[in-house]
Scaffold this motif. Structure first.
Motif: not given
Length: 83
Positions: A66-83
């Motif tokens: 729709g009008r919203m973006f949903f960002i993968s939580y796993a990719s957020m953790k990976e980006l922050m180095g917590e994966a």
């Protein structure tokens, strides 16, 4: 002796119940995806352009529904180095 075996069986039952309670509840589970606003809060930024830029550059996995973006939580953790 019957009193001792009764106490032991009650202790075993209580221990089994405690183990069963350690299962994860809905509140304990990680989300699959977060909104841009939630991603801003998780990353500690107050500017949504940072998040939209990361989506545009492909630094995080995201889907537009729709009008919203949903960002993968796993990719957020990976980006922050917590994966």
């Amino acid at each position: 002796m019957d009193g001792v075996s009764t106490i032991n069986s009650e202790t075993k039952t209580a221990t089994a119940t405690k183990r069963a309670r350690k299962t994860k509840t809905v509140d304990d589970l990680e989300p699959i995806a977060v909104t841009v606003t939630e991603a801003m809060r998780l990353m500690g930024t107050r500017d949504n352009r940072i998040i939209y830029g990361m989506i545009r550059r492909g630094e995080v996995k995201a889907r537009k529904i729709g009008r919203m973006f949903f960002i993968s939580y796993a990719s957020m953790k990976e980006l922050m180095g917590e994966a």
